[in-house]
Scaffold this active site. Structure first.
Site, PDB file in Angstrom:
ATOM      1  N   HIS A 246       0.857  -1.187   0.000  1.00 24.52           N
ATOM      2  CA  HIS A 246       0.000   0.000   0.000  1.00 24.52           C
ATOM      3  C   HIS A 246       0.889   1.230   0.000  1.00 24.52           C
ATOM      4  CE1 HIS A 246      -3.193   2.826   1.120  1.00 24.52           C
ATOM      5  NE2 HIS A 246      -4.031   1.889   0.712  1.00 24.52           N
ATOM      6  N   GLU A 305      -7.770  -5.359  -0.282  1.00 27.64           N
ATOM      7  CA  GLU A 305      -8.322  -6.158  -1.383  1.00 27.64           C
ATOM      8  C   GLU A 305      -8.265  -7.664  -1.158  1.00 27.64           C
ATOM      9  OE1 GLU A 305      -8.779  -2.521  -3.695  1.00 27.64           O
ATOM     10  OE2 GLU A 305      -9.852  -4.176  -2.766  1.00 27.64           O
TER      11      GLU A 305
HETATM   12  C1  SDX Z   1      -6.154   0.123  -3.034  1.00 27.37           C
HETATM   13  O1  SDX Z   1      -4.435   4.672  -1.886  1.00 27.37           O
HETATM   14  C2  SDX Z   1      -5.428   3.983  -1.346  1.00 27.37           C
HETATM   15  O2  SDX Z   1      -5.897   4.294  -0.276  1.00 27.37           O
HETATM   16  C3  SDX Z   1      -5.938   2.823  -2.199  1.00 27.37           C
HETATM   17  C4  SDX Z   1      -6.966   1.924  -1.505  1.00 27.37           C
HETATM   18  C5  SDX Z   1      -8.275   2.660  -1.269  1.00 27.37           C
HETATM   19  O3  SDX Z   1      -8.990   2.307  -0.318  1.00 27.37           O
HETATM   20  O4  SDX Z   1      -8.630   3.521  -2.128  1.00 27.37           O
HETATM   21  O5  SDX Z   1      -6.433   1.474  -0.284  1.00 27.37           O
HETATM   22  C6  SDX Z   1      -7.329   0.712  -2.363  1.00 27.37           C
HETATM   23  O6  SDX Z   1      -5.846   0.544  -4.109  1.00 27.37           O
HETATM   24  C7  SDX Z   1      -5.369  -0.951  -2.348  1.00 27.37           C
HETATM   25  C8  SDX Z   1      -4.175  -1.464  -3.196  1.00 27.37           C
HETATM   26  C9  SDX Z   1      -4.700  -2.479  -4.200  1.00 27.37           C
HETATM   27  N1  SDX Z   1      -3.624  -2.873  -5.131  1.00 27.37           N
HETATM   28  C10 SDX Z   1      -2.972  -4.053  -5.022  1.00 27.37           C
HETATM   29  O7  SDX Z   1      -3.167  -4.880  -4.131  1.00 27.37           O
HETATM   30  C11 SDX Z   1      -1.958  -4.283  -6.139  1.00 27.37           C
HETATM   31  C12 SDX Z   1      -0.652  -4.820  -5.538  1.00 27.37           C
HETATM   32  N2  SDX Z   1      -0.060  -3.740  -4.769  1.00 27.37           N
HETATM   33  C13 SDX Z   1       0.983  -2.963  -5.416  1.00 27.37           C
HETATM   34  O8  SDX Z   1       0.976  -2.857  -6.775  1.00 27.37           O
HETATM   35  C14 SDX Z   1       1.462  -1.761  -4.624  1.00 27.37           C
HETATM   36  O9  SDX Z   1       1.662  -2.163  -3.327  1.00 27.37           O
HETATM   37  C15 SDX Z   1       0.637  -0.491  -4.643  1.00 27.37           C
HETATM   38  C16 SDX Z   1       0.348  -0.040  -6.019  1.00 27.37           C
HETATM   39  C17 SDX Z   1      -0.643  -0.693  -3.896  1.00 27.37           C
HETATM   40  C18 SDX Z   1       1.422   0.597  -3.924  1.00 27.37           C
HETATM   41  O10 SDX Z   1       2.632   0.712  -4.603  1.00 27.37           O
HETATM   42  P1  SDX Z   1       3.649   1.941  -4.384  1.00 27.37           P
HETATM   43  O11 SDX Z   1       3.390   2.638  -3.118  1.00 27.37           O
HETATM   44  O12 SDX Z   1       3.662   2.769  -5.633  1.00 27.37           O
HETATM   45  O13 SDX Z   1       5.027   1.195  -4.183  1.00 27.37           O
HETATM   46  P2  SDX Z   1       5.989   0.823  -5.351  1.00 27.37           P
HETATM   47  O14 SDX Z   1       5.225   0.346  -6.561  1.00 27.37           O
HETATM   48  O15 SDX Z   1       6.935   1.962  -5.508  1.00 27.37           O
HETATM   49  O16 SDX Z   1       6.738  -0.464  -4.759  1.00 27.37           O
HETATM   50  C19 SDX Z   1       7.809  -0.299  -3.829  1.00 27.37           C
HETATM   51  C20 SDX Z   1       8.541  -1.628  -3.847  1.00 27.37           C
HETATM   52  C21 SDX Z   1       8.840  -2.095  -5.266  1.00 27.37           C
HETATM   53  O17 SDX Z   1      10.009  -2.878  -5.193  1.00 27.37           O
HETATM   54  P3  SDX Z   1      11.312  -2.334  -5.992  1.00 27.37           P
HETATM   55  O18 SDX Z   1      10.882  -2.186  -7.443  1.00 27.37           O
HETATM   56  O19 SDX Z   1      11.661  -1.006  -5.354  1.00 27.37           O
HETATM   57  O20 SDX Z   1      12.325  -3.421  -5.774  1.00 27.37           O
HETATM   58  O21 SDX Z   1       7.705  -2.649  -3.262  1.00 27.37           O
HETATM   59  C22 SDX Z   1       7.415  -3.621  -4.261  1.00 27.37           C
HETATM   60  C23 SDX Z   1       7.680  -2.986  -5.611  1.00 27.37           C
HETATM   61  O22 SDX Z   1       8.029  -3.981  -6.559  1.00 27.37           O
HETATM   62  N3  SDX Z   1       5.987  -3.978  -4.121  1.00 27.37           N
HETATM   63  C24 SDX Z   1       5.522  -5.204  -4.307  1.00 27.37           C
HETATM   64  C25 SDX Z   1       4.151  -5.107  -4.057  1.00 27.37           C
HETATM   65  N4  SDX Z   1       3.836  -3.839  -3.753  1.00 27.37           N
HETATM   66  C26 SDX Z   1       4.986  -3.136  -3.818  1.00 27.37           C
HETATM   67  N5  SDX Z   1       6.126  -6.361  -4.656  1.00 27.37           N
HETATM   68  C27 SDX Z   1       5.327  -7.441  -4.755  1.00 27.37           C
HETATM   69  N6  SDX Z   1       4.004  -7.452  -4.527  1.00 27.37           N
HETATM   70  C28 SDX Z   1       3.382  -6.295  -4.184  1.00 27.37           C
HETATM   71  N7  SDX Z   1       2.061  -6.308  -3.958  1.00 27.37           N
END
Ligand code: SDX
Length: 364
Positions: A246, A305
């Site tokens: 998140h 989720e």
């Molecule tokens: C919602 O904002 C809100 O409040 C949203 C929400 C709401 O109520 O409206 O809470 C609802 O959108 C919940 C999130 C639903 N999405 C998912 O479950 C999809 C999987 N999650 C990710 O894609 C991710 O965690 C995000 C998009 C939710 C947040 O990503 P960020 O903050 O942009 O972090 P990032 O992409 O910069 O990742 C940082 C690191 C990365 O590693 P590096 O590339 O630096 O090595 O963490 C890793 C990412 O690869 N990472 C994950 C991961 N989430 C982040 N690696 C594996 N699995 C994951 N789920």
């Protein structure tokens, strides 16, 4: 420039606060636990709408008006274009919602609050070549939505579970879809334009499009003993584990436990497929352990989720409609933020850093 506007405060609000370090969600001063224990979705909508509509009635009258709005909205389905049924459910309800006048009044707000439930239930049935079922204005949003979607009266446990879900997702600070709504509202456009922008943002897999892929992941894993190798391979392919991580929460999303509790209550009354919860808990444990190992410098915990997917599946919603069901709850927050922005905000127009080709000076 902060990539993804990370840590940028882009608006101030009286509506909700997401404390990512404490893992706490507060809506108008009430904690999520308090609201889930004591409030209907209609109560929370009333709480969110306070001071934003001059003619806002009391909570009971608002609930009744929402029921009437469902009945009124159902008329939009009289001449539905069959081509809509070939679209994704989100695209179909987006097209249907576009027919709602772009006003800023409570009448428009109630239609937008009613529309995702009425249209999603109708799309579910029409895609199965079944008749759409007219609303029952005397029921709660949760009970009527379940009844319209399934064609039969929901159990008390199902109604309680969906109400918990709708309350849990009703508002969540400046998430991407709410931010989209506020940007559109800041231009002076109406509630419908803002809600349509928000729905578009919600449909993305990084935001509200995640719950369906959570189920796909559970189905691909199949049983608890295959969780670790499957997840390890997915991470090795650079994939994101849906339902984890998140932008704000650096600890467990409090909503995950609220929804896990609702799922357990449903399971206790025998209304969840045998073994589904056990598989989910095994996958969650394996995912958390792997993410901790693979990304030690980035706390990645269960988000809203993961258990949403299991709860909506148990309630009988097809996974391709999960984003629509998310919109049924989040519409309350979108509408409130749109009004707050319209009443107290300014046009949102940030700067951008030009990194294009240098300006070509015309030859004199
Ligand atoms: C919602 O904002 C809100 O409040 C949203 C929400 C709401 O109520 O409206 O809470 C609802 O959108 C919940 C999130 C639903 N999405 C998912 O479950 C999809 C999987 N999650 C990710 O894609 C991710 O965690 C995000 C998009 C939710 C947040 O990503 P960020 O903050 O942009 O972090 P990032 O992409 O910069 O990742 C940082 C690191 C990365 O590693 P590096 O590339 O630096 O090595 O963490 C890793 C990412 O690869 N990472 C994950 C991961 N989430 C982040 N690696 C594996 N699995 C994951 N789920």
């Amino acid at each position: 420039m902060k990539d993804g506007l990370e840590d940028v405060i882009a608006a101030q609000t009286m509506l909700s606060d997401v404390d990512g370090n404490a893992g706490r969600l507060v809506i108008r001063g009430h904690t999520l636990d308090d609201l889930v224990q004591s409030s209907s979705f209609e109560d929370v909508a009333h709480l969110l709408f306070a001071d934003l509509f001059p003619d806002l009635p009391d909570a009971a009258a608002l609930a009744a008006a929402l029921g009437s709005a469902r009945t009124k909205i159902f008329r939009h389905l009289a001449a539905i274009d069959p081509a809509l049924l070939t679209l994704s459910p989100v695209a179909a309800i987006r097209a249907l919602m576009a027919r709602i006048d772009d006003g800023n009044d409570l009448v428009t707000a109630l239609q937008l609050l009613a529309a995702p439930a009425v249209f999603t239930a109708a799309i579910i049935r029409l895609r199965r070549s079944q008749q759409a079922i007219a609303p029952d204005a005397t029921l709660s949003q949760a009970a009527d939505f379940l009844r319209m979607a399934s064609g039969r009266p929901p159990t008390a446990e199902q109604t309680a579970a969906l109400n918990t879900y709708l309350v849990t997702v009703s508002d969540h600070g400046l998430n991407a879809s709410t931010f989209a709504a506020r940007v559109v509202a800041s231009t002076g456009a109406g509630l419908t334009s803002s809600s349509l922008a928000a729905l578009g943002a919600l449909s993305g897999p990084l935001h509200g499009g995640a719950p369906g892929p959570v189920l796909d992941m559970l189905d691909a894993i199949g049983n608890p003993r295959d969780a670790e190798p499957w997840l390890e391979a997915a991470l090795a392919r650079g994939e994101r584990l849906m339902g984890f991580g998140h932008r704000i929460y650096r600890v467990r999303d409090p909503r995950a436990d609220a929804l896990k509790g609702a799922l357990r209550a449903l399971a206790a009354s025998g209304q969840v497929v045998e073994g589904r919860t056990e598989l989910a808990e095994a996958v969650e444990a394996a995912a958390l352990s792997l993410l901790k190992r693979k990304k030690p410098d980035r706390p990645l915990d269960t988000n809203v989720e993961f258990y949403t997917a299991l709860l909506l599946e148990a309630l009988g919603f097809p996974r391709e409609t999960f984003t629509c069901v998310f919109a049924v709850g989040r519409s309350a927050g979108w509408i409130a933020h749109t009004r707050e922005q319209a009443l107290h905000g300014r046009l949102m127009r940030p700067q951008s850093l030009y990194i294009g080709p240098a300006t070509k000076v015309p030859h004199s």
